[in-house]
Design a protein around this motif. Structure first.
Motif, PDB file in Angstrom:
ATOM      1  N   PRO A  27       0.832  -1.204   0.000  1.00  0.00           N
ATOM      2  CA  PRO A  27       0.000   0.000   0.000  1.00  0.00           C
ATOM      3  C   PRO A  27       0.865   1.252   0.000  1.00  0.00           C
ATOM      4  O   PRO A  27       1.992   1.255   0.481  1.00  0.00           O
ATOM      5  N   LYS A 371      -1.665  -4.834   6.909  1.00  0.00           N
ATOM      6  CA  LYS A 371      -1.752  -3.455   6.429  1.00  0.00           C
ATOM      7  C   LYS A 371      -1.878  -2.477   7.593  1.00  0.00           C
ATOM      8  O   LYS A 371      -1.248  -1.403   7.595  1.00  0.00           O
ATOM      9  N   TYR A 374       1.417  -1.987   9.157  1.00  0.00           N
ATOM     10  CA  TYR A 374       2.277  -1.199   8.273  1.00  0.00           C
ATOM     11  C   TYR A 374       1.898   0.274   8.311  1.00  0.00           C
ATOM     12  O   TYR A 374       2.761   1.157   8.416  1.00  0.00           O
ATOM     13  N   TYR A 375       0.594   0.563   8.226  1.00  0.00           N
ATOM     14  CA  TYR A 375       0.141   1.955   8.301  1.00  0.00           C
ATOM     15  C   TYR A 375       0.505   2.585   9.643  1.00  0.00           C
ATOM     16  O   TYR A 375       0.945   3.738   9.710  1.00  0.00           O
TER      17      TYR A 375
END
Length: 481
Positions: A27, A371, A374-375
């Motif tokens: 992303p 995700k 990671y964000y």
């Protein structure tokens, strides 16, 4: 059969390629630039000077032996500092834990048990067709004993585990810098409180001196009342002033007690008398501050270095979180002995057992948890950038404020010294005029009050000077080394 097998292998290889390709699609995130520049000097037109007071040892900067003894005690006994030292040990243990994650896990395993399987299963049929004991039916149930070593290892081909370990190292170093920053603040707070205590001692001495002067003036006024030169009103006003000054000394004594106990608390000891210098407070020389270049703050201030290390750790967390999108390779192996009877353990290779396996795994569907991690890592990295920039800006502003404070207080102290001299002389003048009936008692009272306030203000200004001297040393990053 062979074409089918080749076709199956082709499908598996294609699936692995697709798996890796899908896992590598990351992303999009915003990356914040952490570059932070500081002005070339602390004041416009100032000449560059590389000499920096932050490099001076605190015992050379604070030369009072009583103050040095208190600081030495605090660096050993202060509870907050000792708590921080334990946090450093916790961070050190985190490094050990992270380092162990990318090394093989090796252990010993032993076990014993029994196993009864159904006769209608392949294992049960095989079990009863083979004679374990010649001439006799196989026993039920059959024992199962084993002992061996096993190992498992994740191949860190993407650096996920190494980056996690490096992040732990950065956080450990960050806690060390946090401890250094605490030492700097602890030394500054003790020195500030010590000079405040000296100022209160001098204020108390001034109050006692004024009580003596005002008491003498009261006796004179009483004599003048007997001579009918003044009224009872003058006596009462002088008496009220003496009482007001006498009550003031107890307020100062309470402040002295509280300041002593604050110093004792910082030194990690119970309330007791604080040994201190008996020299005249106004005669204490202030230490000249050499500010050096603003860029030196990046190396001298522990809080800036701490913020920089936190930023480095946050960047490594992003890399570690990013690696979770890629395929991971795991390897497991084991070797040992297994038999239905312990007496057969020593038979090799009949009782020898071993295994080795590898697996490839990558997230394909429902990667929301990865995700989210990671964000979050990216958001924390941006947050660390802003925190680093804020810390640098705050350090620069602190130094500029203290430098201006030192310069302004120097001018203020000079003017207040002249004010004290003028009002001290005015006391004698007002007394002489009062004795010769050329001034009334109110002028004498107001003059004495103004003189007392001006001396208090002079002591207060001197205390602020000493505080600015302490704080500019702290702001420059001195004291921790």
């Amino acid at each position: 059969m062979m074409p089918n097998k080749k076709r199956m292998n082709k499908y598996i290889a294609g699936a692995l390629v697709a798996l890796a390709f899908t896992a590598c699609k990351l992303p999009e995130v915003a990356i914040k630039n952490e570059k932070q520049t500081v002005p070339g000097a602390y004041a416009a037109g100032a000449t560059a000077d590389t000499l920096n007071s932050a490099t001076i040892k605190w015992k050379q900067y604070f030369k009072d032996p009583y103050l040095a003894a208190i600081i030495d005690t605090a660096l050993v006994n202060n509870q907050e500092l000792n708590i921080t030292l334990q946090e450093i040990e916790v961070s050190k243990n985190e490094i050990r834990a992270r380092k162990g994650e990318y090394l093989p896990f090796v252990g010993l395993q032993g076990g014993a048990g029994v196993d009864k399987v159904s006769r209608n299963t392949p294992a049960g049929a095989l079990e009863h067709n083979i004679e374990i004991v010649p001439g006799k039916e196989n026993p039920e149930p059959i024992g199962d004993y084993k002992i061996g070593a096993y190992a498992s290892w994740e191949a860190d081909i993407w650096g996920k585990l190494h980056n996690a370990k490096r992040a732990a190292v950065s956080r450990y170093l960050s806690t060390v810098e946090g401890k250094n920053f605490m030492v700097t603040n602890l030394i500054a707070e003790i020195a500030d409180s010590y000079y405040e205590l000296l100022a209160l001692d001098n204020q108390l001495a001034i109050v006692k001196q004024n009580i003596s002067i005002q008491t003498n003036a009261l006796e004179i006024v009483k004599l003048q009342k007997e001579a009918t030169r003044v009224t009872e009103l003058a006596v009462k006003r002088f008496q009220a002033q003496v009482l007001n000054t006498q009550s003031l000394q107890y307020d100062i004594q309470q402040k002295i007690t509280e300041t002593e106990n604050r110093i004792n608390y910082l030194a990690g000891r119970y309330p007791q008398h604080v040994e201190r210098s008996q020299d005249a407070f106004l005669d204490i020389a202030t230490q000249d501050a050499q500010t050096g270049l603003p860029s030196q703050l990046l190396a001298n201030r522990p809080d800036i270095k701490q913020a920089e290390l936190d930023l480095a750790a946050a960047k490594l967390d992003v890399k570690s979180a990013k690696a979770r999108f890629y395929p991971s390779i795991g390897i497991s192996a084991g070797i040992g002995y297994q038999a239905f009877d312990p007496k057969y353990f020593i038979k090799t290779p009949q009782s020898l057992m071993y295994s080795i396996a590898g697996d490839l795994m990558a997230p394909l569907v429902n990667r929301n948890a990865i995700k989210a991690t990671y964000y979050s890592a990216n958001n924390k990295q941006v947050q660390a950038v802003y925190n680093y920039q804020k810390t640098v800006l705050n350090a620069y502003v602190e130094v500029v404020n203290q430098l201006n404070k030192i310069n302004n207080l120097k001018q203020s102290f000079d003017y207040k010294s002249k004010e004290v001299d003028a009002l001290t002389q005015s006391i004698n003048i007002s007394n002489d005029l009062f004795m010769s009936a050329r001034a009334d008692y109110m002028e004498v009272l107001l003059t004495q009050r103004d003189a007392l306030e001006s001396r208090f203000d002079l002591i207060e200004t001197k205390m602020q000077q000493m505080s600015a001297m302490v704080n500019v040393y702290r702001a420059l990053g001195g004291g921790w080394n």
